[in-house]
Write a protein that holds these residues in place. Structure first.
Motif, short mmCIF file in Angstrom:
data_model
loop_
_atom_site.label_atom_id
_atom_site.label_comp_id
_atom_site.label_asym_id
_atom_site.label_seq_id
_atom_site.Cartn_x
_atom_site.Cartn_y
_atom_site.Cartn_z
N LYS A 19 31.21 35.03 50.47
CA LYS A 19 30.42 35.05 51.70
C LYS A 19 29.91 33.65 52.02
O LYS A 19 29.34 32.97 51.18
N GLY A 20 30.17 33.22 53.24
CA GLY A 20 29.70 31.91 53.69
C GLY A 20 30.67 30.78 53.43
O GLY A 20 30.43 29.66 53.89
N SER A 21 31.76 31.03 52.71
CA SER A 21 32.72 29.97 52.42
C SER A 21 33.70 29.80 53.57
O SER A 21 34.05 30.77 54.27
N ARG A 22 34.19 28.58 53.74
CA ARG A 22 35.24 28.29 54.71
C ARG A 22 36.50 27.77 54.04
O ARG A 22 37.39 27.24 54.70
N ALA A 23 36.59 27.94 52.73
CA ALA A 23 37.77 27.49 52.00
C ALA A 23 38.98 28.34 52.40
O ALA A 23 38.84 29.51 52.78
N PRO A 24 40.18 27.76 52.34
CA PRO A 24 41.38 28.48 52.78
C PRO A 24 41.80 29.59 51.82
O PRO A 24 41.33 29.68 50.69
N LEU A 25 42.74 30.38 52.29
CA LEU A 25 43.28 31.50 51.51
C LEU A 25 44.22 31.00 50.42
O LEU A 25 44.95 30.02 50.61
N THR A 26 44.19 31.68 49.28
CA THR A 26 45.11 31.40 48.17
C THR A 26 45.88 32.67 47.84
O THR A 26 45.29 33.70 47.53
N LEU A 27 47.22 32.59 47.93
CA LEU A 27 48.08 33.70 47.52
C LEU A 27 48.55 33.42 46.11
O LEU A 27 49.29 32.47 45.87
N MET A 28 48.13 34.25 45.17
CA MET A 28 48.43 34.02 43.77
C MET A 28 49.77 34.65 43.39
O MET A 28 50.31 35.50 44.10
N ALA A 29 50.30 34.21 42.28
CA ALA A 29 51.57 34.76 41.78
C ALA A 29 51.39 36.22 41.40
O ALA A 29 50.35 36.62 40.87
N THR A 30 52.42 37.02 41.66
CA THR A 30 52.39 38.43 41.29
C THR A 30 52.28 38.58 39.77
O THR A 30 52.92 37.85 39.01
N ARG A 31 51.48 39.55 39.35
CA ARG A 31 51.41 39.88 37.92
C ARG A 31 51.97 41.28 37.72
O ARG A 31 51.86 42.15 38.58
N PHE A 32 52.53 41.49 36.52
CA PHE A 32 53.27 42.72 36.25
C PHE A 32 52.57 43.50 35.15
O PHE A 32 52.29 42.98 34.07
#
Length: 247
Positions: A209-222
């Motif tokens: 909440k309140g952050s303007r940092a960009p989105l991070t798409l992480m590697a899929t985990r199995f």
């Protein structure tokens, strides 16, 4: 009712035999809470599996379990007491999709929690196969607009700089991401797939909440290795209560 062990026996929960039942999603959600939390809110807590998992793994000092169904509220209170968390957890009788003034009147205060977690109903109403038990149907089916209300409640309940974490089926990612993007920044998406080479079935999303940092798409985990029925070591440790989810 059944009495079921989680986290290698560190947590034991009473659940309806035929109603909505907590499973791997609830454990993963509780294990995904960040370490060092002081006040956690579990939205739509049911019998309390996710919030109590976070407590049992030491991810938070205190957990409030928000639930609107009276029967599930009673089970959650029993599970709090039976697992020795009566001084560190409470059950709030509240409909989290209600108006803000109604939520506050029920004791769910704004800007209070450093972590808010949720496992929302995941089939849009009139899609999929309706659950035969009323309480299970409410836990699994909802109008598409209701997801927006869940995220809105999470944003209102989180303190400044607080974090919201949801687990959701991968096909619903677009709606979930849209609701989060309007209210949270520093979004992290973690896809979870059954095995290497298979499509993701679940998505964990967290935002601040309140952050303007960009989105991070992480590697899929199995969850499982290529062969066999056992869990991959990372998830085996979580389900045995030996580790939290590091992400």
């Amino acid at each position: 009712m059944t009495r079921d062990a989680f986290l290698g026996g560190r947590l034991t929960l009473s659940q309806p035999r035929n109603g909505f039942r907590a499973g791997l999603d609830s454990v993963l959600l509780g294990a995904a809470a960040p370490a060092g939390g002081t006040a956690l809110l579990d939205l739509g807590a049911g019998a309390g599996a996710a919030g109590l998992t976070a407590l049992a793994l030491g991810r938070t000092d205190r957990a409030d379990l928000a639930e609107r169904d009276p029967a599930m509220q009673a089970l959650a209170r029993n599970n709090v007491d039976e697992n020795g968390f009566s001084g560190r957890a409470s059950v709030l009788e509240v409909d989290i999709t209600a108006r803000a003034d109604a939520r506050r009147a029920a004791g769910l205060m704004d800007n209070r929690f450093d972590t808010v977690i949720a496992n929302p109903p995941f089939f849009a109403a009139r899609r999929g196969t309706p659950a035969p038990i009323a309480s299970r149907a409410e836990a699994r089916h909802m109008e598409a607009e209701a997801l927006e209300l869940w995220v809105r409640c999470a944003a209102a309940s989180a303190a400044a700089g607080g974090m919201a974490i949801f687990i959701y089926p991968a096909p619903g990612l677009a709606a979930l991401l849209a609701a989060f993007d309007r209210r949270f920044g520093a979004l992290h998406l973690l896809p979870l797939a059954p095995r290497p080479g298979m499509e993701a079935m679940r998505i964990l999303i967290r935002g601040r909440k309140g952050s303007r940092a960009p989105l991070t798409l992480m590697a899929t985990r199995f969850l499982h290795d290529d062969a066999g029925h056992g869990f991959a070591p990372e998830f085996e440790a979580i389900f045995r209560g030996q580790a939290a989810l590091d992400w």
